[in-house]
Write an enzyme that holds these catalytic residues in place. Structure first.
Site, PDB file in Angstrom:
ATOM      1  N   ARG A  36       9.008   6.954  -0.617  1.00  0.00           N
ATOM      2  CA  ARG A  36       8.028   7.659   0.051  1.00  0.00           C
ATOM      3  C   ARG A  36       8.173   7.859   1.462  1.00  0.00           C
ATOM      4  NH1 ARG A  36       2.713   6.824   2.075  1.00  0.00           N
ATOM      5  NH2 ARG A  36       1.590   8.944   2.371  1.00  0.00           N
ATOM      6  N   ARG A  77      -8.255  15.854  12.829  1.00  0.00           N
ATOM      7  CA  ARG A  77      -8.392  14.681  13.675  1.00  0.00           C
ATOM      8  C   ARG A  77      -9.147  15.077  14.948  1.00  0.00           C
ATOM      9  NH1 ARG A  77      -5.152  10.572  11.676  1.00  0.00           N
ATOM     10  NH2 ARG A  77      -3.468  11.336  10.337  1.00  0.00           N
ATOM     11  N   LYS A 222      -0.755  16.955  -4.189  1.00  0.00           N
ATOM     12  CA  LYS A 222      -1.761  15.693  -4.016  1.00  0.00           C
ATOM     13  C   LYS A 222      -3.230  15.992  -4.227  1.00  0.00           C
ATOM     14  CE  LYS A 222      -0.898  13.311  -0.477  1.00  0.00           C
ATOM     15  NZ  LYS A 222      -0.516  12.725   0.970  1.00  0.00           N
ATOM     16  N   THR A 282      -2.908   4.985  -3.484  1.00  0.00           N
ATOM     17  CA  THR A 282      -3.993   4.306  -2.489  1.00  0.00           C
ATOM     18  C   THR A 282      -4.625   3.257  -3.009  1.00  0.00           C
ATOM     19  OG1 THR A 282      -4.664   6.922  -2.150  1.00  0.00           O
ATOM     20  CG2 THR A 282      -5.926   5.104  -0.938  1.00  0.00           C
TER      21      THR A 282
END
Length: 475
Positions: A36, A77, A222, A282
């Site tokens: 990845r 962000r 995802k 994760t």
């Protein structure tokens, strides 16, 4: 005794701790099946160098390795803060303003996305991985939102925001993502992972972009937003995508921590139903960022994914920036092999309804049942697009699936399919049988004198969708 094969695959993130030629070679030999590349970080030059090294080393080792480009998506962000931090207390009010270019130390903070166009009063906003919880109380301008702080904490520069109740209305493909896909289309990329998917339409939008770029990459959705995991959208997304990554980190904030195991179980079942790749991601072995051994909870987590029938378990920081990338891969490989030897893959009937038994699915299921009944040594699949291999794998046989294809791209993509070893050979009437003979000669089946294989093929070699034949061959 038959050799032990790892059926659940390992996808490892390649980063500063693992991007040397020596470490990439160790990871491939140690058991990874996919690499990845996180496009939230790094330059195109750096990513291009990684791709070149992965391909050169995997070719030298004779192992197919899938390369996955993970897009950043609309990761929202904060901007840069004075002294890189800002303290808040319960009851404080802060403003996030897209128009602010430089923080002046006040409670008016810069943010890298115009949230005023999307949020509604009363919606929650989690900041800095959920460390600071807030609620929208006002939208004072076309570029700013006012938040009430619900707990004491510290904000830091460029930390992410999660807005679980906010509908982004399909605005999930950013300009950066488009540039990154343009770059990826010039590289040897097998999969593109799309972040913060909300609907099946998001997948189709990415597919059209990839087609316009001439890319052969398949799409991994995802799953991490509240809308995506809803009963209305989840199965539609699984059907639209080529695979699904269960992105448990952001999902914990976007949905709820307690929902993550249930979503994981259902998503894997849906992927098995529709013959799509499932990736559990994760913190699978998060403690190994700093420690040479996994925790008991992490071992149980990986084993549970194997029992549920996940195609892939993924490493993030553990292999990208951790101290023990190779040891982590070896530990994960050991857990996978031990689990599959001592526990059967769980059925899916009590989780989701099985799909319609169409011709290809029926042939694949019949091949698996036949192979299991006669105690065959492998199922050999002749496949042009990889679809037949995927449908065979969806039935989760306990024996190896050997796929033969004339397409290098398909062979690489099959690197992430459950239980599958893929090989590139020219199309031909006896491609599967000839490959099986060569593998026996090379010791693939151990020291067995007589090898039995079930071959799944079509009467017109190389024709997509032409699978119609099952044969049993002794070698």
């Amino acid at each position: 005794m038959k050799p032990i094969y790892k059926r659940t695959k390992i996808l490892a993130t390649i980063g500063p701790a693992s991007d040397s030629e020596e470490m990439i070679e160790k990871l491939i030999e140690g058991g990874i099946n996919g690499a990845r590349l996180n496009f939230s970080h790094g330059s195109y030059e750096e990513h291009g160098a990684k791709i070149t090294k992965i391909r050169e080393i995997s070719t030298r080792l004779g192992k197919q390795v899938a390369i996955l480009q993970d897009l950043q998506g609309p990761k929202i962000r904060l901007g840069d803060l004075v002294d890189n931090r800002f303290e808040v207390a319960e009851g404080d009010e802060i403003v996030l303003d897209y128009a602010i270019e430089q923080h002046d130390g006040s409670a008016n903070l810069p943010v890298q996305y115009n949230l005023a166009e999307k949020v509604k009063v009363g919606e929650p906003v989690f900041i800095f991985d959920g460390k600071v919880k807030t609620e929208v109380v006002e939208i004072p301008s076309s570029t700013a939102i006012k938040l009430k702080v619900l707990n004491k904490g510290t904000l830091a520069s460029r930390k992410g925001l999660n807005l679980p109740d906010t509908d982004f209305g399909g605005d999930v493909i950013t300009e950066k993502d488009k540039r990154d896909m343009e770059f990826g289309a010039t590289q040897d990329i097998d999969y593109v992972a799309m972040s913060f998917v909300q609907t099946a339409e998001d997948i189709e939008a990415v597919r059209q972009i990839l087609l316009s770029l001439g890319s052969e990459a398949q799409i991994i959705a995802k799953i991490e937003t509240k809308k995506a995991v809803s009963d209305e959208e989840l199965e539609k997304i699984v059907i639209a995508a080529d695979g699904v990554m269960i992105a448990r980190g952001d999902m914990a904030y976007e949905v709820a921590p307690e929902a993550v195991p249930i979503v994981q179980r259902k998503t894997i079942a849906l992927c098995r139903k529709h013959g799509k790749i499932s990736i559990v991601a994760t913190q699978t072995m998060g403690s190994m960022v700093d420690n040479p051994q996994p925790s008991r909870a992490e071992v149980s987590d990986v084993a549970n994914a194997v029992i549920q029938g996940s195609d892939v378990v993924m490493l993030s920081d553990e292999s990208a920036t951790g101290k023990y990338p190779y040891e982590t891969v070896r530990a994960m490989r050991s857990v996978i092999r031990y689990t599959q030897e001592h526990a059967a893959v769980a059925p899916i009937d009590d989780i989701v309804e099985r799909g319609e038994n169409e011709a290809l699915n029926a042939i694949s299921l019949a091949a698996v049942e036949l192979a299991e009944q006669i105690d065959a040594d492998a199922i050999v699949v002749e496949t042009k697009s990889g679809q037949t291999a995927a449908t065979v794998a969806a039935n989760r046989p306990s024996l190896p699936i050997v796929s033969v294809t004339s397409s290098t791209r398909v062979a690489q993509q099959l690197g992430l399919n459950y239980g599958t070893r893929s090989f590139v050979r020219p199309d031909g009437e006896f491609a599967g049988y000839e490959l099986a003979k060569d593998l026996k000669a090379d010791g693939f089946f151990g020291d067995k004198e007589n090898v039995i294989v079930v071959i799944v093929s079509g009467r017109q070699p190389g024709l997509v969708g032409g699978t119609d034949t099952i044969r049993v061959r002794a070698i």
